[in-house]
Design a protein around this motif. Structure first.
Motif, PDB file in Angstrom:
ATOM      1  N   TYR A 197       0.807  -1.211  -0.024  1.00 25.30           N
ATOM      2  CA  TYR A 197      -0.079   0.042   0.016  1.00 25.30           C
ATOM      3  C   TYR A 197       0.903   1.308  -0.038  1.00 25.30           C
ATOM      4  O   TYR A 197       2.005   1.132   0.355  1.00 25.30           O
ATOM      5  CB  TYR A 197      -1.028   0.038   1.010  1.00 25.30           C
ATOM      6  CG  TYR A 197      -0.568  -0.339   2.544  1.00 25.30           C
ATOM      7  CD1 TYR A 197       0.650  -0.097   2.920  1.00 25.30           C
ATOM      8  CD2 TYR A 197      -1.401  -0.063   3.591  1.00 25.30           C
ATOM      9  CE1 TYR A 197       1.515  -0.294   4.248  1.00 25.30           C
ATOM     10  CE2 TYR A 197      -1.080  -0.102   4.764  1.00 25.30           C
ATOM     11  CZ  TYR A 197       0.341  -0.017   5.356  1.00 25.30           C
ATOM     12  OH  TYR A 197       0.827  -0.100   6.373  1.00 25.30           O
ATOM     13  N   GLY A 243      -5.206  -0.128   0.774  1.00 20.77           N
ATOM     14  CA  GLY A 243      -5.223   0.681   2.095  1.00 20.77           C
ATOM     15  C   GLY A 243      -4.255   1.912   1.870  1.00 20.77           C
ATOM     16  O   GLY A 243      -3.572   2.094   1.039  1.00 20.77           O
ATOM     17  N   ARG A 255      -7.285   8.420  -3.137  1.00 17.61           N
ATOM     18  CA  ARG A 255      -8.380   7.300  -3.406  1.00 17.61           C
ATOM     19  C   ARG A 255      -9.116   7.725  -4.663  1.00 17.61           C
ATOM     20  O   ARG A 255      -9.491   6.796  -5.252  1.00 17.61           O
ATOM     21  CB  ARG A 255      -9.311   7.636  -2.097  1.00 17.61           C
ATOM     22  CG  ARG A 255     -10.492   6.204  -1.973  1.00 17.61           C
ATOM     23  CD  ARG A 255     -11.530   6.461  -0.788  1.00 17.61           C
ATOM     24  NE  ARG A 255     -10.992   6.174   0.340  1.00 17.61           N
ATOM     25  CZ  ARG A 255     -10.983   7.245   1.463  1.00 17.61           C
ATOM     26  NH1 ARG A 255     -11.341   8.632   1.049  1.00 17.61           N
ATOM     27  NH2 ARG A 255     -10.512   7.046   2.647  1.00 17.61           N
ATOM     28  N   TRP A 263     -13.232  -1.855  -2.362  1.00 15.85           N
ATOM     29  CA  TRP A 263     -12.917  -0.677  -1.105  1.00 15.85           C
ATOM     30  C   TRP A 263     -13.597  -0.869   0.021  1.00 15.85           C
ATOM     31  O   TRP A 263     -13.371  -0.069   1.089  1.00 15.85           O
ATOM     32  CB  TRP A 263     -13.524   0.644  -1.866  1.00 15.85           C
ATOM     33  CG  TRP A 263     -12.587   0.909  -3.100  1.00 15.85           C
ATOM     34  CD1 TRP A 263     -12.580   0.978  -4.406  1.00 15.85           C
ATOM     35  CD2 TRP A 263     -11.366   1.850  -2.745  1.00 15.85           C
ATOM     36  NE1 TRP A 263     -11.548   1.362  -5.159  1.00 15.85           N
ATOM     37  CE2 TRP A 263     -10.690   1.892  -4.206  1.00 15.85           C
ATOM     38  CE3 TRP A 263     -10.503   2.055  -1.490  1.00 15.85           C
ATOM     39  CZ2 TRP A 263      -9.164   2.575  -4.341  1.00 15.85           C
ATOM     40  CZ3 TRP A 263      -9.207   2.601  -1.853  1.00 15.85           C
ATOM     41  CH2 TRP A 263      -8.864   3.081  -2.967  1.00 15.85           C
ATOM     42  N   GLU A 301     -10.928  -1.274   3.042  1.00 17.08           N
ATOM     43  CA  GLU A 301      -9.678  -0.402   3.139  1.00 17.08           C
ATOM     44  C   GLU A 301      -9.403  -0.145   4.422  1.00 17.08           C
ATOM     45  O   GLU A 301     -10.145  -0.280   5.537  1.00 17.08           O
ATOM     46  CB  GLU A 301     -10.465   0.973   2.565  1.00 17.08           C
ATOM     47  CG  GLU A 301      -9.328   2.141   2.674  1.00 17.08           C
ATOM     48  CD  GLU A 301      -9.967   3.240   2.339  1.00 17.08           C
ATOM     49  OE1 GLU A 301      -9.834   3.732   1.287  1.00 17.08           O
ATOM     50  OE2 GLU A 301     -10.465   4.061   3.476  1.00 17.08           O
ATOM     51  N   VAL A 302      -8.047  -0.200   4.708  1.00 18.27           N
ATOM     52  CA  VAL A 302      -7.522  -0.029   6.085  1.00 18.27           C
ATOM     53  C   VAL A 302      -6.514   1.600   5.887  1.00 18.27           C
ATOM     54  O   VAL A 302      -6.022   1.780   5.025  1.00 18.27           O
ATOM     55  CB  VAL A 302      -6.593  -1.103   6.503  1.00 18.27           C
ATOM     56  CG1 VAL A 302      -7.529  -2.289   6.631  1.00 18.27           C
ATOM     57  CG2 VAL A 302      -5.324  -1.118   5.575  1.00 18.27           C
ATOM     58  N   VAL A 303      -6.803   2.213   6.906  1.00 20.05           N
ATOM     59  CA  VAL A 303      -5.948   3.495   7.156  1.00 20.05           C
ATOM     60  C   VAL A 303      -5.225   3.325   8.474  1.00 20.05           C
ATOM     61  O   VAL A 303      -5.887   3.213   9.554  1.00 20.05           O
ATOM     62  CB  VAL A 303      -6.979   4.664   7.183  1.00 20.05           C
ATOM     63  CG1 VAL A 303      -5.913   5.987   7.223  1.00 20.05           C
ATOM     64  CG2 VAL A 303      -7.522   4.764   5.913  1.00 20.05           C
ATOM     65  N   TYR A 311      -7.923   1.241  13.407  1.00 17.59           N
ATOM     66  CA  TYR A 311      -6.904   0.250  13.057  1.00 17.59           C
ATOM     67  C   TYR A 311      -5.617   0.262  14.068  1.00 17.59           C
ATOM     68  O   TYR A 311      -5.453  -0.686  14.437  1.00 17.59           O
ATOM     69  CB  TYR A 311      -6.101   0.823  11.696  1.00 17.59           C
ATOM     70  CG  TYR A 311      -5.142  -0.215  11.090  1.00 17.59           C
ATOM     71  CD1 TYR A 311      -5.240  -1.249  10.460  1.00 17.59           C
ATOM     72  CD2 TYR A 311      -3.824   0.098  11.524  1.00 17.59           C
ATOM     73  CE1 TYR A 311      -4.272  -1.963   9.905  1.00 17.59           C
ATOM     74  CE2 TYR A 311      -2.720  -0.634  11.032  1.00 17.59           C
ATOM     75  CZ  TYR A 311      -2.979  -1.775  10.283  1.00 17.59           C
ATOM     76  OH  TYR A 311      -2.072  -2.678   9.964  1.00 17.59           O
ATOM     77  N   TYR A 347      -0.921  -5.465   8.609  1.00 14.79           N
ATOM     78  CA  TYR A 347      -1.741  -4.886   7.680  1.00 14.79           C
ATOM     79  C   TYR A 347      -2.479  -6.066   6.622  1.00 14.79           C
ATOM     80  O   TYR A 347      -3.654  -5.936   6.515  1.00 14.79           O
ATOM     81  CB  TYR A 347      -1.375  -3.499   6.837  1.00 14.79           C
ATOM     82  CG  TYR A 347      -0.722  -3.985   5.786  1.00 14.79           C
ATOM     83  CD1 TYR A 347      -1.449  -3.552   4.421  1.00 14.79           C
ATOM     84  CD2 TYR A 347       0.524  -4.478   5.525  1.00 14.79           C
ATOM     85  CE1 TYR A 347      -0.696  -3.369   3.262  1.00 14.79           C
ATOM     86  CE2 TYR A 347       1.227  -4.574   4.273  1.00 14.79           C
ATOM     87  CZ  TYR A 347       0.557  -4.052   3.128  1.00 14.79           C
ATOM     88  OH  TYR A 347       1.213  -4.193   1.970  1.00 14.79           O
ATOM     89  N   TYR A 382      -6.787  -6.754   6.416  1.00 13.69           N
ATOM     90  CA  TYR A 382      -7.786  -6.708   5.066  1.00 13.69           C
ATOM     91  C   TYR A 382      -8.947  -7.822   5.221  1.00 13.69           C
ATOM     92  O   TYR A 382      -9.976  -7.892   4.429  1.00 13.69           O
ATOM     93  CB  TYR A 382      -6.865  -6.910   3.900  1.00 13.69           C
ATOM     94  CG  TYR A 382      -6.021  -5.540   3.520  1.00 13.69           C
ATOM     95  CD1 TYR A 382      -6.608  -4.483   3.551  1.00 13.69           C
ATOM     96  CD2 TYR A 382      -5.019  -5.672   3.174  1.00 13.69           C
ATOM     97  CE1 TYR A 382      -6.187  -3.300   2.956  1.00 13.69           C
ATOM     98  CE2 TYR A 382      -4.220  -4.514   2.805  1.00 13.69           C
ATOM     99  CZ  TYR A 382      -4.829  -3.458   2.488  1.00 13.69           C
ATOM    100  OH  TYR A 382      -4.269  -2.289   1.964  1.00 13.69           O
ATOM    101  N   PRO A 433     -11.680  -6.340   8.224  1.00 17.59           N
ATOM    102  CA  PRO A 433     -11.290  -5.056   8.355  1.00 17.59           C
ATOM    103  C   PRO A 433     -12.209  -4.338   9.474  1.00 17.59           C
ATOM    104  O   PRO A 433     -11.607  -3.165   9.935  1.00 17.59           O
ATOM    105  CB  PRO A 433     -11.194  -4.170   7.087  1.00 17.59           C
ATOM    106  CG  PRO A 433     -12.254  -4.991   6.302  1.00 17.59           C
ATOM    107  CD  PRO A 433     -12.075  -6.557   6.815  1.00 17.59           C
TER     108      PRO A 433
END
Length: 816
Positions: free
Chosen positions: A42, A79, A110, A122, A125-127, A133, A506, A510, A513
């Motif tokens: 990512y 992500g 994005r 989508w 998605e991870v942030v 997170y 990470y 996914y 999530p």
């Protein structure tokens, strides 16, 4: 020609909206098809995606789409790696909060990622800077802490004066500078948090469960740096030291009788305790000077070696000699025990050092025909042991084992294994990272934050400008907290975690999530993990990739996962450059994709990036090359949509040749996608397009064969040019969506190459006859000829003067 012209931007927006509305690329967890977890590294939230990002991501999407058409339930998530120094430094420069800078960049990136037309789900998605997170990043820390894998220790640390933070060894460049700002890195003694990665040093050397590039395997093995040797004790008498021995790791125990001095790293904790009063000022001054030198400078073979006597001695237990102890900055605290025995006769660095300071040089491994005279340089080759008491007369190789055994029998040492790798230093004295979930209480000491209290949130109103002190330490509302054990006033840990902690797990998030109870459920972990295919840059070999392997092994031992390798297969793409240099904002050579996407279209950009050269080697961006790809896609459009003149009575040889070309192309494209050979895959599709165009223009073609040919072309093009393929599929009357169709299969008999007999001569005499494809290239024909077992005896040991190729007939090798 059809009146309907190819308008990429309109078509691409149309299909992206449709796919999104239909949730076409949503990845169900209950799908019965076999799973395929494809993942590309990512991006960091730097603000804009340039074509370098596209170069890494778009080809990965092609392979993921291909696997989907081969019948797999494909998970290909995306992500954002959003914690870290760049965000904090940018926020300081722009005088905004890191959260604001990061959120703005994520929104833009994005949008850019969506314009790529990839099959990202989508919803997954991870942030990493999202509390949802980093709650689990902190949870992982606590599991490691409870199981002895996370600990705090006073240790010398790499310090970047510009970034005002500690760096892990892996974040210091080979030239001794910070990987972020290129400032010279110095050393400081600080209380730091570590992960005990060294516990898995041997396990991390086992790559039997992965299919990884050999260069990455080699880089990790070298970084771990396993070496077998001997630990040797020397006697120490010092009123300030409880232990009466110091220990040294060496790979040359055969030289033990040649030790005439001992060198200790300036940062070693023993130094202040063994230094005598009359030498203290000089030692302290030297320590201060060494802190200003980079690790690379200290290890440089060209730099003159310096040192200072501490006033202390140790005793060589084998011969009873007193050995002076000096400090010298060419010894690092991170190798062995941070203490090195000086054997000047048999190590050139020690030889130069001893000559400079008038230290005796005693030969203990005799060179051939040695006459007992002093050496003019260190002797480092094999020889016979001399001046070594009971071991005299032994070869030094025998002596290594004999001395080690002797030491072991007397409790003075023994065989041991040393590693170059050190525990992972994860403390960072900056704001924009996951807070370390530890509380310090005067009564209960070091207390882990209860899991029920996670996440420990970053205070939004902290002052984050760097001062050398952790920003969180200046925020009283964050620091002051009740002890989780006794309820009395306590203090939070104010360091944050290295962002590589976030990226080490990470790939697990996914698969699940939005789970509020676990980082991922065991059921979904068993279904999806490990990652089947990982793609990304080789620059992460000894950081992210190594740390992720450590995390997986630790997680396995904690019963959290059932595997030890997070990524079964790995492929590293090369680097795309512009103006003969790697793209970077500082060079001003960043190529943004948005303008090209708005004109030539996403599909053209995707395909051009794959056609630019072998994916693992990279290539140079050139606008004219993109224009060529755009023209080809227009030809595909016209080829498929402009009706061909067809017949049911085409000549048999035309039918046979058209079907052969179709199935040969299917085979070639399939194999190229499997092997990430995207440039030759595109070349095959272009050649096939040209062939079909010529055939169409030559007159009537067989209706069924033409239908098979154009259908195959659309399907083969679908992973690379997904929007164009979808539009052509709809316009030719097929049911939505082409991306739900099966990948075409080739008929081996139809795809078989027509062959010829290649005659191979050596100096005009026939030595072999070899069957080769009729369209064999000159390079391949010569290669086959030279590697023939019948030819080899006539050319081995001879000079090949030239190799002559007569197309379709023979190869003549001229040798003497």
């Amino acid at each position: 020609m059809t009146d309907d012209r190819y308008h990429p931007p309109e078509i691409e927006k149309k299909w992206q909206a449709r796919w999104d509305a239909d949730a076409l690329y949503r990845t169900p967890d209950d799908d019965p098809r076999p799973k395929w977890y494809a993942l590309t590294m990512y991006p960091y939230t730097s603000g804009d995606l340039h074509v370098g990002h596209w170069y890494a991501i778009a080809p990965s999407d092609v392979q993921a789409r291909y696997k989907r058409m081969r019948g797999y339930n494909v998970l290909f998530p995306m992500g954002f790696d959003s914690f870290g120094l760049p965000a904090e430094n940018a926020a300081i420069k722009l005088q905004i909060h890191p959260y604001e800078w990061t959120a703005r960049n994520i929104e833009n990136m994005r949008r850019q990622l969506r314009s790529m037309g990839a099959i990202f789900d989508w919803e997954r998605e991870v942030v990493t800077s999202d509390p949802e997170y980093y709650k689990w990043t902190q949870w992982w820390f606590l599991q490691f802490y409870k199981n002895g894998l996370a600990y705090r220790s006073l240790a010398p640390a790499n310090w970047c004066p510009s970034c005002q933070t500690v760096l892990a060894n892996e974040q210091v460049l080979p030239d001794g500078t910070c990987e972020r700002c290129h400032t010279a890195v110095t050393r400081r003694n600080l209380s730091q948090w570590f992960f005990r990665i060294t516990r898995y040093a041997d396990d991390l050397l086992d790559f039997s469960d992965v299919e990884w590039p050999e260069r990455i395997v080699t880089m990790q093995r070298n970084w771990i740096g396993r070496s077998e040797g001997t630990m040797i004790a020397f006697g120490l008498e010092s009123p300030e030291v409880d232990d009466n021995q110091i220990r040294v790791f060496t790979t040359r125990p055969d030289t033990i009788y040649g030790v005439t001095f001992m060198v200790i790293a300036p940062e070693h904790p023993l130094v202040p305790h063994i230094t005598t009063l009359e030498h203290r000022a000089e030692v302290n001054e030297y320590i201060e000077r060494s802190r200003r030198a980079t690790e690379i400078e200290r290890l440089s073979t060209e730099r003159e070696k310096t040192g200072v006597f501490t006033g202390a001695h140790c005793t060589n237990l084998l011969n009873g000699e007193k050995v002076p102890i000096l400090i010298a900055d060419y010894v690092l605290p991170t190798y062995g025990t941070g203490i090195v025995m000086g054997v000047p006769a048999h190590d050139q660095r020690d030889f130069d050092f001893a000559r400079k300071y008038g230290i005796p040089i005693r030969v203990v491994i005799a060179p051939p025909d040695w006459d007992g005279q002093p050496l003019t340089e260190a002797y480092v080759e094999p020889g016979v042991m001399v001046n070594s008491d009971r071991f005299n007369g032994m070869s030094n190789e025998e002596g290594k084992a004999a001395v080690t055994k002797y030491l072991e029998e007397r409790g003075w040492g023994g065989p041991t294994v040393n590693y170059r790798i050190r525990d992972w230093l994860l403390s960072r004295q900056r704001y924009w990272g996951a807070p370390i979930p530890i509380v310090y209480c005067d009564r209960d000491g070091e207390v882990p934050v209860p899991e029920s209290d996670l996440p420990v949130l970053l205070p939004p109103d902290a002052e984050f400008k760097p001062t050398g002190e952790p920003p969180l330490a200046r925020h009283q509302g964050f620091v002051n907290v009740a002890c989780p054990v006794c309820g009395r006033p306590a203090r939070r840990e104010t360091d944050t975690m290295d962002t590589f902690v976030c990226s080490s797990w990470y790939m697990y998030r996914y698969v699940d999530p939005h789970n509020p109870e676990q980082p991922m459920s065991h059921q979904l972990a068993r279904k999806w993990l490990p990652v089947d295919q990982y793609t990304g840059g080789a620059e992460h070999a000894v950081m992210h990739l190594l740390y992720s392997r450590f995390f997986a092994r630790a997680a396995r031992d904690l019963g959290l996962v059932e595997f030890r390798e997070p990524f079964t297969r790995l492929y590293n793409q090369g680097t795309i450059i512009a103006g003969k240099a790697k793209m970077s904002k500082s060079r001003g050579n960043v190529v943004a994709p948005d303008e090209y996407v708005s004109k030539q279209g996403t599909d053209a950009v995707r395909i051009y990036l794959m056609f630019i050269g072998p994916w693992d080697q990279g290539g140079e961006w050139d606008d004219s090359g993109l224009a060529g790809v755009s023209r080809w896609l227009n030809r595909v459009w016209n080829l498929v949509l402009t009706p061909a003149e067809t017949t049911t009575q085409a000549p048999a040889d035309q039918v046979r040749e058209l079907r052969r070309m179709t199935h040969k192309t299917i085979r070639r494209v399939t194999r190229d996608v499997e092997r990430f050979r995207f440039n030759t895959m595109v070349a095959a599709l272009m050649e096939y397009t040209n062939y079909l165009t010529r055939l169409k223009e030559s007159g009537p073609v067989d209706a069924d064969c033409w239908q098979e040919a154009t259908t195959s072309l659309m399907l083969l093009l679908a992973p690379s040019a997904p929007h164009l393929a979808e539009e052509l599929w709809e316009r030719t009357g097929n049911a939505y969506s082409i991306h739900n169709q099966r990948w075409p299969e080739w008929d081996a008999e139809l795809a078989a190459e027509e062959q010829i007999t290649l005659v191979v001569q050596v100096n005009g005499k026939v030595r072999d006859r070899i069957l080769v494809p009729a369209d064999v290239s000159e390079e391949r024909a010569k290669e086959v000829a030279l590697s023939s077992e019948k030819v080899r005896p006539y050319v081995e040991g001879k000079e090949t003067l030239r190799v002559v190729y007569v197309p379709g007939r023979l190869v003549n090798i001229v040798a003497k």
